[in-house]
Design a protein around this motif. Structure first.
Motif, PDB file in Angstrom:
ATOM      1  N   VAL A  42       0.849  -1.218   0.032  1.00  8.16           N
ATOM      2  CA  VAL A  42       0.134   0.186   0.123  1.00  8.16           C
ATOM      3  C   VAL A  42       1.057   1.379   0.093  1.00  8.16           C
ATOM      4  O   VAL A  42       0.590   2.063  -0.667  1.00  8.16           O
ATOM      5  N   GLN A  43       1.814   1.319   0.722  1.00  8.40           N
ATOM      6  CA  GLN A  43       2.769   2.408   0.975  1.00  8.40           C
ATOM      7  C   GLN A  43       3.548   2.697  -0.337  1.00  8.40           C
ATOM      8  O   GLN A  43       3.566   3.751  -0.868  1.00  8.40           O
ATOM      9  N   ALA A  44       4.012   1.371  -0.776  1.00  6.48           N
ATOM     10  CA  ALA A  44       4.646   1.692  -2.260  1.00  6.48           C
ATOM     11  C   ALA A  44       3.511   2.340  -3.358  1.00  6.48           C
ATOM     12  O   ALA A  44       3.861   3.149  -4.311  1.00  6.48           O
ATOM     13  N   VAL A  45       2.303   1.756  -3.300  1.00  7.29           N
ATOM     14  CA  VAL A  45       1.316   2.350  -4.554  1.00  7.29           C
ATOM     15  C   VAL A  45       1.131   3.673  -4.431  1.00  7.29           C
ATOM     16  O   VAL A  45       1.029   4.300  -5.167  1.00  7.29           O
ATOM     17  N   LEU A  46       0.931   3.862  -3.025  1.00  5.86           N
ATOM     18  CA  LEU A  46       0.801   5.538  -2.684  1.00  5.86           C
ATOM     19  C   LEU A  46       1.749   6.386  -2.994  1.00  5.86           C
ATOM     20  O   LEU A  46       1.533   7.502  -3.679  1.00  5.86           O
ATOM     21  N   TYR A  47       3.088   5.968  -2.864  1.00  9.10           N
ATOM     22  CA  TYR A  47       3.986   6.699  -3.105  1.00  9.10           C
ATOM     23  C   TYR A  47       4.321   6.866  -4.649  1.00  9.10           C
ATOM     24  O   TYR A  47       4.537   7.990  -4.930  1.00  9.10           O
ATOM     25  N   THR A  48       4.017   5.819  -5.126  1.00  6.60           N
ATOM     26  CA  THR A  48       4.221   5.668  -6.641  1.00  6.60           C
ATOM     27  C   THR A  48       3.383   6.693  -7.418  1.00  6.60           C
ATOM     28  O   THR A  48       3.508   7.512  -8.364  1.00  6.60           O
ATOM     29  N   PHE A  49       2.034   6.772  -6.907  1.00  2.47           N
ATOM     30  CA  PHE A  49       1.031   7.898  -7.452  1.00  2.47           C
ATOM     31  C   PHE A  49       1.239   9.092  -6.975  1.00  2.47           C
ATOM     32  O   PHE A  49       1.422   9.915  -7.677  1.00  2.47           O
ATOM     33  N   ARG A  50       1.663   9.267  -5.791  1.00  2.00           N
ATOM     34  CA  ARG A  50       2.093  10.570  -5.440  1.00  2.00           C
ATOM     35  C   ARG A  50       3.151  11.449  -5.963  1.00  2.00           C
ATOM     36  O   ARG A  50       3.317  12.440  -6.347  1.00  2.00           O
ATOM     37  N   ILE A  79       1.710  19.106  -5.753  1.00  2.00           N
ATOM     38  CA  ILE A  79       1.405  19.126  -4.432  1.00  2.00           C
ATOM     39  C   ILE A  79      -0.071  19.525  -4.282  1.00  2.00           C
ATOM     40  O   ILE A  79      -0.890  18.878  -3.454  1.00  2.00           O
ATOM     41  N   SER A  80      -0.721  20.487  -5.118  1.00  2.00           N
ATOM     42  CA  SER A  80      -2.250  20.863  -4.715  1.00  2.00           C
ATOM     43  C   SER A  80      -2.894  19.476  -5.117  1.00  2.00           C
ATOM     44  O   SER A  80      -4.152  19.358  -4.763  1.00  2.00           O
ATOM     45  N   ASP A  81      -2.431  19.027  -6.387  1.00  5.11           N
ATOM     46  CA  ASP A  81      -3.420  17.723  -6.628  1.00  5.11           C
ATOM     47  C   ASP A  81      -3.422  16.724  -5.446  1.00  5.11           C
ATOM     48  O   ASP A  81      -4.122  15.942  -5.560  1.00  5.11           O
ATOM     49  N   ALA A  82      -1.955  16.414  -5.117  1.00  2.00           N
ATOM     50  CA  ALA A  82      -1.896  15.451  -4.212  1.00  2.00           C
ATOM     51  C   ALA A  82      -2.814  15.704  -2.801  1.00  2.00           C
ATOM     52  O   ALA A  82      -3.379  14.681  -2.526  1.00  2.00           O
ATOM     53  N   LEU A  83      -2.946  16.956  -2.638  1.00  2.00           N
ATOM     54  CA  LEU A  83      -3.994  17.093  -1.470  1.00  2.00           C
ATOM     55  C   LEU A  83      -5.208  16.846  -1.768  1.00  2.00           C
ATOM     56  O   LEU A  83      -5.950  16.570  -0.646  1.00  2.00           O
ATOM     57  N   LEU A  84      -5.770  17.399  -2.998  1.00  2.00           N
ATOM     58  CA  LEU A  84      -7.133  16.922  -3.465  1.00  2.00           C
ATOM     59  C   LEU A  84      -7.341  15.467  -3.127  1.00  2.00           C
ATOM     60  O   LEU A  84      -8.288  15.170  -2.742  1.00  2.00           O
ATOM     61  N   PHE A  85      -6.466  14.768  -3.671  1.00  5.25           N
ATOM     62  CA  PHE A  85      -6.422  13.170  -3.581  1.00  5.25           C
ATOM     63  C   PHE A  85      -6.502  12.665  -2.211  1.00  5.25           C
ATOM     64  O   PHE A  85      -7.534  11.995  -1.792  1.00  5.25           O
ATOM     65  N   ALA A  86      -5.655  13.278  -1.227  1.00  8.69           N
ATOM     66  CA  ALA A  86      -5.421  12.866   0.104  1.00  8.69           C
ATOM     67  C   ALA A  86      -6.735  13.195   1.031  1.00  8.69           C
ATOM     68  O   ALA A  86      -7.198  12.380   1.785  1.00  8.69           O
ATOM     69  N   PRO A 131      -8.240   8.785   7.274  1.00 10.47           N
ATOM     70  CA  PRO A 131      -7.116   9.245   7.966  1.00 10.47           C
ATOM     71  C   PRO A 131      -6.005   8.558   7.908  1.00 10.47           C
ATOM     72  O   PRO A 131      -5.139   9.206   7.635  1.00 10.47           O
ATOM     73  N   VAL A 132      -5.963   7.080   8.115  1.00  7.98           N
ATOM     74  CA  VAL A 132      -4.540   6.467   8.376  1.00  7.98           C
ATOM     75  C   VAL A 132      -3.980   6.494   6.958  1.00  7.98           C
ATOM     76  O   VAL A 132      -2.961   6.748   6.505  1.00  7.98           O
ATOM     77  N   LEU A 133      -4.754   6.222   5.798  1.00  5.72           N
ATOM     78  CA  LEU A 133      -4.248   6.285   4.414  1.00  5.72           C
ATOM     79  C   LEU A 133      -3.852   7.538   4.161  1.00  5.72           C
ATOM     80  O   LEU A 133      -2.668   7.806   3.562  1.00  5.72           O
ATOM     81  N   ARG A 134      -4.421   8.621   4.479  1.00  5.17           N
ATOM     82  CA  ARG A 134      -3.879   9.890   4.241  1.00  5.17           C
ATOM     83  C   ARG A 134      -2.648  10.131   4.926  1.00  5.17           C
ATOM     84  O   ARG A 134      -1.769  10.899   4.153  1.00  5.17           O
ATOM     85  N   ALA A 135      -2.367   9.636   6.139  1.00  4.02           N
ATOM     86  CA  ALA A 135      -1.324   9.952   6.892  1.00  4.02           C
ATOM     87  C   ALA A 135      -0.175   9.177   6.133  1.00  4.02           C
ATOM     88  O   ALA A 135       1.013   9.939   5.825  1.00  4.02           O
TER      89      ALA A 135
END
Length: 135
Positions: A33-41, A46-53, A58-62
């Motif tokens: 999960v961490q690897a997939v999220l970081y690959t996407f990020r 930054i502004s688009d990443a925050l929209l997605f977040a 909460p835990v996945l957002r963190a």
């Protein structure tokens, strides 16, 4: 309420990931999960990443924003195989992500978030974001 349920919601999500991917442990699922999220990020401003977040629980957002090097340049979306190899290279010796890692995490994510809201946000992100989260 979202924060009161955060641990239970994350436990349900990580068990979904583990089972969908056919992994043996939730630790393996967490790394994937961490690897997939970081690959996407890495592919978002930054502004688009925050929209997605904001769509994430909460835990996945963190996890999504943790250890973020804001100076790292973004990279373009590429083919699923290339991005999957990037996922698999994350923490190499501790990563057993299958070739279906991105789709597996996408399937679990869609089961555990408001899918309509997710789709609305993905449609606002750069080309490639919708395909990345296609299950």
């Amino acid at each position: 309420m979202e924060y009161r349920q955060a641990s239970a919601d994350f436990d349900r999500f990580i068990l979904d990931v583990r089972d969908i991917a056919g992994l043996q442990t939730t630790n393996q699922a967490y790394t994937m999960v961490q690897a997939v999220l970081y690959t996407f990020r890495r592919r978002l401003e930054i502004s688009d990443a925050l929209l997605f977040a904001n769509v994430l629980p909460p835990v996945l957002r963190a996890i999504f924003v943790a250890d973020w090097d804001l100076e790292e340049p973004t990279v373009p979306f590429s083919g699923r195989l290339t991005m999957t190899r990037e996922v698999q290279a994350f923490r190499g010796d501790h990563n057993v992500s299958p070739d279906t890692a991105i789709a597996d995490v996408a399937t679990a994510l869609r089961r555990n978030v408001d899918e309509m809201m997710l789709n609305r946000v993905l449609a606002r992100l750069p080309a490639g974001a919708v395909d990345f989260w296609r299950a």
